[in-house]
Design a protein around this motif. Sequence first.
Motif, PDB file in Angstrom:
ATOM      1  N   ASN A 146       0.842  -1.196   0.000  1.00 13.88           N
ATOM      2  CA  ASN A 146       0.000   0.000   0.000  1.00 13.88           C
ATOM      3  C   ASN A 146       0.872   1.239   0.000  1.00 13.88           C
ATOM      4  O   ASN A 146       2.041   1.189   0.365  1.00 13.88           O
ATOM      5  CB  ASN A 146      -0.974  -0.001   1.191  1.00 13.88           C
ATOM      6  CG  ASN A 146      -0.263   0.006   2.523  1.00 13.88           C
ATOM      7  OD1 ASN A 146       0.726  -0.673   2.704  1.00 13.88           O
ATOM      8  ND2 ASN A 146      -0.761   0.786   3.464  1.00 13.88           N
ATOM      9  N   GLY A 147       0.297   2.340  -0.448  1.00 14.87           N
ATOM     10  CA  GLY A 147       1.040   3.588  -0.498  1.00 14.87           C
ATOM     11  C   GLY A 147       0.914   4.235  -1.859  1.00 14.87           C
ATOM     12  O   GLY A 147       0.044   3.869  -2.651  1.00 14.87           O
TER      13      GLY A 147
ATOM     14  N   ASP B  33       6.295   6.526  -1.442  1.00 14.72           N
ATOM     15  CA  ASP B  33       6.046   6.081  -0.059  1.00 14.72           C
ATOM     16  C   ASP B  33       5.161   4.846  -0.101  1.00 14.72           C
ATOM     17  O   ASP B  33       3.934   4.954  -0.203  1.00 14.72           O
ATOM     18  CB  ASP B  33       5.375   7.217   0.733  1.00 14.72           C
ATOM     19  CG  ASP B  33       5.189   6.851   2.207  1.00 14.72           C
ATOM     20  OD1 ASP B  33       5.697   5.785   2.632  1.00 14.72           O
ATOM     21  OD2 ASP B  33       4.541   7.633   2.934  1.00 14.72           O
ATOM     22  N   PHE B  34       5.778   3.671  -0.063  1.00 15.11           N
ATOM     23  CA  PHE B  34       5.037   2.415  -0.061  1.00 15.11           C
ATOM     24  C   PHE B  34       5.428   1.579   1.151  1.00 15.11           C
ATOM     25  O   PHE B  34       6.542   1.676   1.666  1.00 15.11           O
ATOM     26  CB  PHE B  34       5.360   1.574  -1.316  1.00 15.11           C
ATOM     27  CG  PHE B  34       4.734   2.096  -2.579  1.00 15.11           C
ATOM     28  CD1 PHE B  34       3.361   2.008  -2.785  1.00 15.11           C
ATOM     29  CD2 PHE B  34       5.519   2.673  -3.571  1.00 15.11           C
ATOM     30  CE1 PHE B  34       2.781   2.488  -3.958  1.00 15.11           C
ATOM     31  CE2 PHE B  34       4.947   3.157  -4.739  1.00 15.11           C
ATOM     32  CZ  PHE B  34       3.577   3.062  -4.934  1.00 15.11           C
ATOM     33  N   THR B  35       4.483   0.749   1.591  1.00  8.44           N
ATOM     34  CA  THR B  35       4.800  -0.332   2.512  1.00  8.44           C
ATOM     35  C   THR B  35       4.653  -1.611   1.698  1.00  8.44           C
ATOM     36  O   THR B  35       3.557  -1.890   1.187  1.00  8.44           O
ATOM     37  CB  THR B  35       3.842  -0.350   3.719  1.00  8.44           C
ATOM     38  OG1 THR B  35       3.917   0.925   4.374  1.00  8.44           O
ATOM     39  CG2 THR B  35       4.220  -1.436   4.698  1.00  8.44           C
TER      40      THR B  35
HETATM   41  C1  LIG Z   1       0.028   0.840   4.741  1.00  7.04           C
HETATM   42  O1  LIG Z   1      -0.958   0.357   5.633  1.00  7.04           O
HETATM   43  C2  LIG Z   1      -0.476   0.206   6.959  1.00  7.04           C
HETATM   44  C3  LIG Z   1      -1.562  -0.484   7.763  1.00  7.04           C
HETATM   45  O2  LIG Z   1      -2.774   0.190   7.608  1.00  7.04           O
HETATM   46  C4  LIG Z   1      -0.113   1.586   7.511  1.00  7.04           C
HETATM   47  O3  LIG Z   1       0.405   1.456   8.824  1.00  7.04           O
HETATM   48  C5  LIG Z   1       0.950   2.198   6.607  1.00  7.04           C
HETATM   49  O4  LIG Z   1       1.230   3.507   7.024  1.00  7.04           O
HETATM   50  C6  LIG Z   1       0.508   2.220   5.159  1.00  7.04           C
HETATM   51  N1  LIG Z   1       1.667   2.617   4.345  1.00  7.04           N
HETATM   52  C7  LIG Z   1       1.597   3.615   3.490  1.00  7.04           C
HETATM   53  C8  LIG Z   1       2.870   3.951   2.803  1.00  7.04           C
HETATM   54  O5  LIG Z   1       0.565   4.219   3.253  1.00  7.04           O
END
Ligand SMILES: *[C@@H]1O[C@H](CO)[C@@H](O)[C@H](O)[C@H]1NC(C)=O
Length: 387
Positions: A180-181, A224-226
């Motif tokens: 996500n991101g 900005d990705f996770t």
């Molecule tokens: C992705 O999702 C997680 C869990 O909701 C959150 O903690 C994180 O900040 C998100 N990462 C980005 C880059 O949006």
Amino acid sequence: MHTPALLAFVGTASAAAHIGSSSRFRNGWMPYEPAEISTYLNSTILTTPSTAEFTYPGTGLDGPKVHPVNGTNFDWWYFDAVSDDLAEGDLSSVIIVFYTLSQTAFFGQRLNDSVLAVSIAGTLRDGTPNYINLQPGEATITTLGDSSAGQWGSGPNNASWSSSPDLRTWVVTFNNEIVNGSLTMTSIAPPHLPCGLPTPFATELIIPHVGWVNAIPDALTSVDFTINGSSLQFSGAGYHDKNWGDQPLFDVEEYWYWGHGRLGPYSIVWFDAGSLVDGEEHFSAYVARNGRMISGSCVAGESVVARPWGNETVVPLHPPTNGSAPAEGFEIIFAEVEGKEMRVNVTNVVSLTPLGAPIARWTGTMEGGFEGERVWTGVALYEEILG
Ligand SMILES: *[C@@H]1O[C@H](CO)[C@@H](O)[C@H](O)[C@H]1NC(C)=O
Ligand SMILES: *[C@@H]1O[C@H](CO)[C@@H](O)[C@H](O)[C@H]1NC(C)=O
Ligand SMILES: *[C@@H]1O[C@H](CO)[C@@H](O)[C@H](O)[C@H]1NC(C)=O
Ligand SMILES: *[C@@H]1O[C@H](CO)[C@@H](O)[C@H](O)[C@H]1NC(C)=O
Ligand SMILES: *[C@@H]1O[C@H](CO)[C@@H](O)[C@H](O)[C@H]1NC(C)=O
Ligand SMILES: *[C@@H]1O[C@H](CO)[C@@H](O)[C@H](O)[C@H]1NC(C)=O
Ligand SMILES: *[C@@H]1O[C@H](CO)[C@@H](O)[C@H](O)[C@H]1NC(C)=O
Ligand SMILES: *[C@@H]1O[C@H](CO)[C@@H](O)[C@H](O)[C@H]1NC(C)=O
Ligand SMILES: *[C@@H]1O[C@H](CO)[C@@H](O)[C@H](O)[C@H]1NC(C)=O
């Protein structure tokens, strides 16, 4: 410092838009007011006849080019970014591709019975590679004039891109359990086609049967990705283009060298590709400075030549074949940049190979400029494909 560049780009973009609108107006047509056009696809591999656009009609620059996608043609939207701090040890990069194609048309997607996929690949700051490929059941692409937006999947698992109508700002997002991101881009270099700025009736062919439109040659980009629990955060040089074709890519392409980067004040893009159809080498050069294209040509001798360098074995490095040693870098020579030759030496830093042979990609550092003048440095993201 970036303000003059952005103003110059706005000027270029609106000048191009006015060429289209005023000519329609002079002909007694209605003033040009682009309408939103949506294309919906599910994952079914169609066996229907299809047509592909290879001449820019004056609008829909970044829209779908293959109508419809069937089992033997392809159309994709590609986004990437490489960290500005690659030379200082930040190995971050990201490549996102929204595909509409079957695995017959393009190797590597392992799509099984679907024409839809979206992938995110690249490296974390420390160089750890990642590659995630999602296969949603449906996708929608919407164009407004030359800009585009895409939505792959729906509900809690989706990925998308969108752009402002003037093609200046772009956002790519992932909403998924694994990734996500977002990636956001502000373009600093005007769009182009293989032979120069997008003017009505200009060719979109890079080699016979393969189209190429480069809506963002260079952009100030923040990422900005996770990704599977790891954070990927960096700012860098971003890029967006799309390729398409009316036949499987590897039936028509012998090899290609493609890449982009930012070298001091210059935004550069090279495309040098061999065709299996006419046996010729085809070229596209692009150099911009301060938001203005200062070199853009597809004419042999006036364009760009890219060549790999590295350990030459009995099998030559060029043209690249299965037996060639891996490139360690590329020499890129632009023949005609405001009357001068620009030479750039690209050196591989990180190998990005999620798809594996015959596609090789890297991030690297660049050094170069004009003979007798100062030497500029920069970062690049580039690839070599064998047929
Ligand atoms: C992705 O999702 C997680 C869990 O909701 C959150 O903690 C994180 O900040 C998100 N990462 C980005 C880059 O949006
Ligand atoms: C997918 O789209 C095709 C053609 O547009 C249609 O014939 C088919 O019924 C659709 N399949 C599904 C599962 O919706
Ligand atoms: C796709 O369309 C092209 C052009 O009409 C046609 O030649 C080809 O056979 C089609 N492919 C499939 C799998 O139906
Ligand atoms: C695709 O098919 C292969 C076997 O034919 C299977 O191993 C693989 O899991 C399938 N992949 C997807 C994403 O369905
Ligand atoms: C995409 O996923 C996010 C997060 O689950 C959700 O908020 C958003 O509505 C989804 N978008 C679509 C078009 O389904
Ligand atoms: C996510 O990370 C876990 C733990 O390292 C790994 O087992 C898994 O394969 C990863 N998933 C993807 C999709 O890369
Ligand atoms: C090229 O050769 C040198 C010296 O033998 C070696 O150190 C290097 O790893 C080789 N590079 C590649 C890409 O194989
Ligand atoms: C390329 O070379 C590898 C290893 O030598 C071989 O396994 C593969 O079949 C070759 N691929 C092609 C397309 O010739
Ligand atoms: C390119 O850079 C590499 C690594 O620094 C160097 O070995 C090579 O000689 C350079 N090539 C040219 C043409 O300057």
